[in-house]
Design an enzyme around this catalytic site. Structure first.
Site, mmCIF file in Angstrom:
data_model
loop_
_atom_site.group_PDB
_atom_site.id
_atom_site.type_symbol
_atom_site.label_atom_id
_atom_site.label_comp_id
_atom_site.label_asym_id
_atom_site.label_seq_id
_atom_site.Cartn_x
_atom_site.Cartn_y
_atom_site.Cartn_z
ATOM 1 N N MET A 52 -38.791 97.242 -122.694
ATOM 2 C CA MET A 52 -38.360 98.558 -123.174
ATOM 3 C C MET A 52 -39.468 99.586 -123.094
ATOM 4 O O MET A 52 -39.251 100.738 -122.708
ATOM 5 C CB MET A 52 -37.841 98.424 -124.604
ATOM 6 C CG MET A 52 -36.507 97.699 -124.701
ATOM 7 S SD MET A 52 -35.184 98.621 -123.910
ATOM 8 C CE MET A 52 -35.103 100.040 -124.990
ATOM 9 N N ASN A 109 -37.191 96.671 -132.811
ATOM 10 C CA ASN A 109 -36.065 95.926 -133.354
ATOM 11 C C ASN A 109 -36.431 95.403 -134.741
ATOM 12 O O ASN A 109 -37.603 95.201 -135.050
ATOM 13 C CB ASN A 109 -35.726 94.730 -132.454
ATOM 14 C CG ASN A 109 -35.042 95.147 -131.173
ATOM 15 O OD1 ASN A 109 -34.357 96.156 -131.124
ATOM 16 N ND2 ASN A 109 -35.228 94.360 -130.122
ATOM 17 N N LYS A 124 -28.041 98.320 -135.779
ATOM 18 C CA LYS A 124 -28.684 97.747 -134.593
ATOM 19 C C LYS A 124 -29.236 96.356 -134.905
ATOM 20 O O LYS A 124 -29.102 95.425 -134.095
ATOM 21 C CB LYS A 124 -29.809 98.668 -134.121
ATOM 22 C CG LYS A 124 -30.681 98.106 -132.997
ATOM 23 C CD LYS A 124 -29.945 97.988 -131.678
ATOM 24 C CE LYS A 124 -30.819 97.400 -130.566
ATOM 25 N NZ LYS A 124 -32.016 98.191 -130.264
ATOM 26 N N ASN A 177 -29.046 88.352 -130.050
ATOM 27 C CA ASN A 177 -30.348 87.828 -129.649
ATOM 28 C C ASN A 177 -30.469 86.339 -129.909
ATOM 29 O O ASN A 177 -30.786 85.555 -129.016
ATOM 30 C CB ASN A 177 -31.471 88.582 -130.368
ATOM 31 C CG ASN A 177 -31.934 89.798 -129.608
ATOM 32 O OD1 ASN A 177 -32.841 89.733 -128.798
ATOM 33 N ND2 ASN A 177 -31.304 90.932 -129.864
ATOM 34 N N GLU A 203 -38.997 87.626 -132.481
ATOM 35 C CA GLU A 203 -38.942 88.483 -133.665
ATOM 36 C C GLU A 203 -37.929 87.978 -134.693
ATOM 37 O O GLU A 203 -37.457 88.751 -135.529
ATOM 38 C CB GLU A 203 -38.573 89.905 -133.244
ATOM 39 C CG GLU A 203 -39.572 90.543 -132.304
ATOM 40 C CD GLU A 203 -39.118 91.901 -131.798
ATOM 41 O OE1 GLU A 203 -39.862 92.873 -131.977
ATOM 42 O OE2 GLU A 203 -38.022 91.986 -131.219
#
Length: 309
Positions: free
Chosen positions: A11, A103, A185, A193, A271
């Site tokens: 990203m 995120n 989100k 994910n 993450e």
């Protein structure tokens, strides 16, 4: 505008490329030495619409960065946020604005240890990108983002940042409630994910599974219960619909989520503790049962044990 992209993975590279193409003075910062060396030697390889394009863009290891930018955009991994902010502290000027597009949940508290509250801007983006290998990213689909100032007096500045992003065709809007959007989100990431990583599939393949609707509903319900404790109220049916829209290959269906890219493709830590793990942790604090997020967190950490030696 002089802009530093902190965390030049999939990203960060995409945003850096698009912002540079629109005339900004952009440099990248990343801790992955091989990635940095290849981009410095050969340029950043951009794969878009089945075409390859190598672009020259400055990139530094954190200790090498010396220029103070007007705007810092954070794309580093959640678990490395604090150490990254420590290592780039010398380039965070008194008037440097910091936009967080990470995120996960809970990042504003960490950033406020290093940056004056009036200079912190929180955001959420639905753009996607894939890191094919060091120095090589693939741009997939289109997207948008929204941002908001934490300090009520900085609304005009937030809108100016939006304009800079829009000049790069990043489809930015000013938000009146970015915290709600960040939770939405995080919820979508918590659904896609971890599941795509465990199942080793892309988003479209996950959506075609006969139990996908049951799985995502349970995960989203647990996110909603924790969000309610913060007076954040998620529309479960709306989020289910938003997740299901991503299955379309014309949207994000062919995309492998970032956690899959990190763990399955590149054998890097994930993450998870800032997404499903955050819900699991808060469930224990609030005495709320979160069995789906508990299990997903344990499975991802177990997969990390297997793949990362």
């Amino acid at each position: 505008m002089k802009i530093a992209i902190i965390g030049a993975g999939a990203m960060g590279s995409r945003f850096g490329y698009m912002l540079q193409q629109s005339g900004n003075d952009v440099f990248l910062v990343d801790t992955w030495k091989e990635h940095v060396n290849i981009i410095n030697k050969n340029g950043l390889l951009i794969e878009e619409n089945n075409k390859l394009n190598s672009i020259k863009i400055p990139i530094f290891l954190p200790e090498e960065a010396i220029e103070i930018p007007e705007l810092i955009i954070l794309f580093t991994k959640s678990m490395g946020l604090k150490s990254m902010l420590k290592s780039i502290n010398k380039i965070i000027g008194k008037n440097t604005k910091v936009l967080c597009l990470l995120n996960g949940l809970g990042h504003s508290e960490t950033i406020s240890e290093f940056v004056d509250m009036k200079n912190i801007f929180m955001g959420v983006t639905l753009w996607t990108s894939e890191l094919i290998g060091p120095g090589h990213v693939k741009l997939t689909g289109s997207g948008n983002l929204e941002i908001q100032n934490l300090d009520p007096t900085m609304e005009d500045t937030a809108k100016k940042i939006c304009q800079t992003l829009n000049n790069a065709n990043l489809n930015a809007v000013y938000s009146k409630n970015v915290v709600l959007s960040i939770w939405k989100k995080a919820c979508i990431n918590g659904v896609l994910n971890s599941t795509c990583t465990i199942l080793d599939c892309n988003i479209e393949e996950f959506g075609q599974l006969k139990n996908s609707k049951k799985i995502i509903t349970k995960i989203i319900q647990e996110f909603s219960q924790i969000a309610n404790k913060y007076n954040i109220f998620l529309n479960i049916d709306e989020i289910i619909k938003n997740v299901e829209q991503t299955y379309d290959p014309n949207e994000a269906g062919e995309h492998f989520p970032s956690m899959h890219q990190d763990l399955i493709q590149n054998h890097r830590l994930t993450e998870i503790d800032y997404i499903n793990g955050y819900i699991s942790k808060k469930g224990k604090e609030f005495d709320i049962s979160t069995p789906y997020n508990d299990l997903l967190t344990m499975l991802i950490h177990s997969k990390e044990e297997l793949l990362i030696k």
